[in-house]
Write an enzyme that holds these catalytic residues in place. Structure first.
Site, short mmCIF file in Angstrom:
data_model
loop_
_atom_site.label_atom_id
_atom_site.label_comp_id
_atom_site.label_asym_id
_atom_site.label_seq_id
_atom_site.Cartn_x
_atom_site.Cartn_y
_atom_site.Cartn_z
N HIS A 8 0.82 -1.21 0.00
CA HIS A 8 0.00 0.00 0.00
C HIS A 8 0.86 1.26 0.00
O HIS A 8 2.03 1.21 -0.39
CB HIS A 8 -1.00 -0.07 1.15
CG HIS A 8 -1.67 -1.40 1.24
ND1 HIS A 8 -2.60 -1.84 0.33
CD2 HIS A 8 -1.48 -2.45 2.11
CE1 HIS A 8 -2.98 -3.08 0.63
NE2 HIS A 8 -2.31 -3.47 1.70
N GLU A 43 -1.96 -0.10 8.05
CA GLU A 43 -1.09 -1.12 7.47
C GLU A 43 0.05 -0.50 6.68
O GLU A 43 1.19 -0.98 6.76
CB GLU A 43 -1.90 -2.05 6.56
CG GLU A 43 -1.07 -3.16 5.92
CD GLU A 43 -1.86 -4.02 4.96
OE1 GLU A 43 -1.24 -4.93 4.36
OE2 GLU A 43 -3.08 -3.78 4.78
N HIS A 77 3.08 -7.25 4.43
CA HIS A 77 1.70 -6.84 4.65
C HIS A 77 1.25 -7.13 6.08
O HIS A 77 1.95 -7.80 6.85
CB HIS A 77 0.77 -7.57 3.67
CG HIS A 77 0.92 -7.12 2.26
ND1 HIS A 77 0.18 -6.08 1.73
CD2 HIS A 77 1.73 -7.53 1.26
CE1 HIS A 77 0.53 -5.88 0.47
NE2 HIS A 77 1.48 -6.75 0.17
N GLU A 116 2.09 -11.99 5.29
CA GLU A 116 1.07 -11.35 6.13
C GLU A 116 1.58 -11.46 7.56
O GLU A 116 1.50 -12.52 8.18
CB GLU A 116 -0.28 -12.05 5.96
CG GLU A 116 -0.87 -11.94 4.56
CD GLU A 116 -1.43 -10.57 4.25
OE1 GLU A 116 -1.38 -9.68 5.14
OE2 GLU A 116 -1.92 -10.36 3.12
#
Length: 273
Positions: free
Chosen positions: A69, A107, A162, A237
């Site tokens: 992101h 995040e 992430h 993750e």
């Protein structure tokens, strides 16, 4: 995106930053002079030839770190919602805003901080690191551009970082590879090896996911960054940001340093360093 963790001993950081070995100096003992009597026949001298071969140090391996992101995504919906190739014959949005903890820690800030910490550790270990974005205030880049980056820079590995946004009662990290094996069997096998090395490293400091994948490993066909990579690639993750325990760990600077240390350890294991 989603989750992962592991504690690399601080001693490793120091060990990783050892300078290049000094060049040893050499000295030779003087050859004593010899007087040959005039009446003695002196044989023809033999000329010794010494060949010196120059050696060139191998270039450092390149690793792409892809912090998920970006801080400006939410303010630019038209750009991040634009369709791009997904590597599976379809399209998906350029990017997303990512998730956040219930307290509002985003995040994109987590992934950026962990990427910088991991970069510093890998750089100290002699690895050249390329980041997919230069700050945490921009927009994108799109997921297809991120996926292509590893091949463009000749990377040995691509690691997407992430944090997940799953149900609050679930926790743990997992490592994702593409189920499409887009770059062929050899790259797919290397991606799986990278995933295992990262899983093994992270599991030293946090539990594997209790809600997705098997033993901390998952395979998906919908992640363009993995589908479009021509080098070994995974998404990590690092934890569930909606889970209170994971969120506290991921919000803490000590927790993020622990994650970075274990990401670095997993990458170095994959590189055989």
């Amino acid at each position: 995106m989603r989750r992962a963790w592991i504690l690399l001993p601080l001693a490793l950081v120091a060990a990783c930053s050892s300078p290049a070995a000094p060049v040893a100096s050499s000295s030779s003992s003087p050859t004593p002079s010899t007087t040959v009597p005039a009446s003695t026949t002196t044989p023809s001298p033999t000329t010794a030839t010494t060949t010196t071969t120059a050696t060139t140090a191998a270039p450092p391996p390149v690793v792409v770190l892809d912090p998920g992101h970006n801080g400006g995504n939410a303010a630019h919906p038209a750009q991040i919602n634009a369709p791009v190739p997904d590597g599976a014959g379809g399209t998906k949005p350029c990017n997303t805003t990512g998730t956040a903890t219930d307290a509002g820690y985003p995040e994109h800030a987590f992934t950026w901080d962990v990427a910088l910490r991991t970069r510093d550790l890998l750089t100290a270990a002699g690895v050249q690191v390329v980041l997919s974005r230069t700050d945490d205030a921009g927009v994108g880049p799109c997921v297809d551009a991120r996926g292509a980056l590893g091949g463009q820079v000749g990377a040995a590995a691509f690691v997407g970082i992430h944090g997940d946004g799953a149900a609050a009662g679930r926790r743990g990290f997992h490592v994702i590879t593409s189920s499409l094996d887009p770059a062929g069997a050899a790259v797919a096998a290397a991606s799986n090896g990278l995933a295992v090395d990262l899983r093994d490293a992270l599991s030293a400091v946090e539990p594997v996911s209790d809600y997705i994948g098997t033993d901390g490993l998952d395979r998906r066909a919908d992640l363009a960054g993995l589908n479009l990579s021509t080098v070994p690639a995974v998404y990590v993750e690092c934890g569930n940001m909606r889970n209170a325990t994971d969120a506290a760990w991921m919000t803490s600077p000590d927790g993020r340093q622990a994650v970075a240390q274990q990401l670095a350890a997993g990458v170095l294991a994959f590189l055989g360093r």
